[in-house]
Design a protein around this motif. Structure first.
Motif, PDB file in Angstrom:
ATOM      1  N   ILE A  81       0.688  -1.189  -0.040  1.00  0.00           N
ATOM      2  CA  ILE A  81       0.058   0.113  -0.018  1.00  0.00           C
ATOM      3  C   ILE A  81       0.992   1.366   0.009  1.00  0.00           C
ATOM      4  N   GLN A  82       0.535   2.133  -0.814  1.00  0.00           N
ATOM      5  CA  GLN A  82       1.377   3.328  -1.045  1.00  0.00           C
ATOM      6  C   GLN A  82       0.613   4.580  -0.221  1.00  0.00           C
ATOM      7  N   LEU A  83       1.062   5.219   0.596  1.00  0.00           N
ATOM      8  CA  LEU A  83       0.367   6.366   0.978  1.00  0.00           C
ATOM      9  C   LEU A  83       1.268   7.605   1.229  1.00  0.00           C
ATOM     10  N   GLU A  84       1.312   8.564   0.042  1.00  0.00           N
ATOM     11  CA  GLU A  84       1.865   9.505  -0.040  1.00  0.00           C
ATOM     12  C   GLU A  84       3.532   9.130   0.174  1.00  0.00           C
ATOM     13  N   ASP A  85       4.302   9.342   1.136  1.00  0.00           N
ATOM     14  CA  ASP A  85       5.568   9.176   1.116  1.00  0.00           C
ATOM     15  C   ASP A  85       5.889   7.542   1.866  1.00  0.00           C
TER      16      ASP A  85
END
Length: 388
Positions: free
Chosen positions: A59-63
């Motif tokens: 999961i990619q959340l912003e940085d």
């Protein structure tokens, strides 16, 4: 063993259902297992016997990149191991919700145990406790909801295959006790490779809700407490009615009897910052640990990548005592444990702790915190006899 006692508070919440963006990236090779990285009681066993299901969901959340590495279900809790890059306390900024086979989980509690692996990576285990029983196999949808830098809600979802592990045994109970007007009904004891759990209902005074400590004894030896918590209805007439799970270290063999104890405690108002130091030039060596007891070092072993300290503790808080020290050399270099200590005996509080390799073994000292003893106000004990 754990670094000290984990305080895990589970609260029942309602699942959120929303229209969420889907992110489900899979790639190989698999990352390092979080269960192996954490070295937490029970999960070393899961790695050794390959009990967990390996996944590689990102999961990619912003940085921040979150990589789920392992999942495990023992019939009581669902354990989800995940890495965060970079390391930070991201769990303050987001919350989870869940679905089972596409349907919202109507009630659950969860807690997160986080550990820093290095400056760029954190390891986490999310312990999810469903309110209602689940099937042996199902699909768990994990939703991660976070407010971004513009305060807009962003969400991601991953699908996780869940399968109940083998080797779980449970015994139904009907034991009732009272403590200072608080009523307890012990319903079940569960043994799994991950945990020994006591499931009970309680009607507890609002004022006592956070001051009850739960203990479990096998052959007079206290089992390592891994945390407890519960959830239930709102306050009524000064009481809270809850369903609770008290979690302890797993047992390799089923016992003939256990003793479950609830203790109402009053923790010291002011903890001690004092440290006591002694050189390890001559063994065995004993060192006071304040009001709770003492530690005795019996052996030191040095390897290429480690220094191992063998020791035993005597006192009222054996697991807190087992982690309340560090090593120091004559250059004032401090050495901390690389992982929680392992208990060496089922009937004694004997441990081995692993440290980084020390530069000056002949000039090592042990430095222990001086712990204050909590005051026990009231207590009850329940004997649990088991038929094999």
């Amino acid at each position: 063993m754990l670094f000290g006692k984990l305080s895990i508070i589970l609260s029942l919440v309602t699942s959120l259902s929303a229209s969420l963006d889907h992110t489900n990236n899979t790639e190989k090779p698999y990352p390092t297992s979080v269960f192996q990285q954490m070295h937490t009681m029970g999960f070393d066993t899961s790695s050794k016997y390959k009990l967990s299901t390996k996944v590689n969901q990102k999961i990619q959340l912003e940085d921040t990149t979150i990589t789920i590495t392992d999942v495990l279900y023992d019939g009581i809790n669902i354990y989800i191991g995940y890495q965060t890059r970079p390391y930070n306390k991201v769990y303050h900024d987001y919350h989870f919700s869940f679905k089972v086979n596409g349907k919202p989980m109507d009630g659950f509690g969860y807690s997160i145990d986080q550990r820093k692996i290095n400056n760029s990576q954190g390891a986490n285990i999310l312990t999810l406790t469903p309110r209602n029983p689940l099937n042996s196999e199902f699909e768990l949808s994990l939703y991660l909801n976070q407010k971004n830098s513009k305060q807009n809600l962003t969400s991601s979802m991953v699908e996780l295959p869940i399968k109940k592990i083998k080797g779980v045994k449970s015994y139904s109970l009907s034991l009732n006790k009272s403590l200072q007007g608080n009523r307890y009904s012990i319903k079940k004891v569960v043994f799994s490779p991950i945990v020994t759990a006591i499931i009970f209902d309680a009607e507890i005074s609002v004022h006592d809700h956070n001051s009850i400590k739960y203990l479990l004894f096998n052959n007079e030896i206290m089992l390592n407490p891994l945390g407890s918590g519960g959830g239930g209805g709102p306050e009524k007439d000064g009481k809270i009615v809850t369903r609770n799970i008290a979690r302890f270290e797993p047992l390799e063999k089923l016992p003939k009897r256990l003793v479950f104890q609830a203790v109402k405690v009053q923790n010291p108002k002011n903890g001690s910052n004092k440290l006591l130091e002694k050189p390890l030039s001559k063994l065995p060596l004993s060192l006071k640990q304040g009001e709770v007891g003492s530690i005795k070092v019996t052996e030191i072993k040095n390897g290429k990548n480690y220094t191992k300290i063998y020791y035993e503790v005597e006192g009222k808080e054996p697991y807190k005592q087992a982690t309340a020290f560090f090593l120091k050399d004559d250059a004032n270099q401090k050495y901390d444990m690389l992982k929680p200590p392992d208990r060496l005996s089922d009937d004694e509080y004997k441990f081995v702790a692993t440290f980084e390799p020390t530069n000056q073994t002949d000039n090592l000292s042990i430095v222990s915190a001086q712990l204050k003893k909590p005051v026990s106000i009231d207590t009850f004990k329940v004997e649990i006899k088991l038929e094999k």
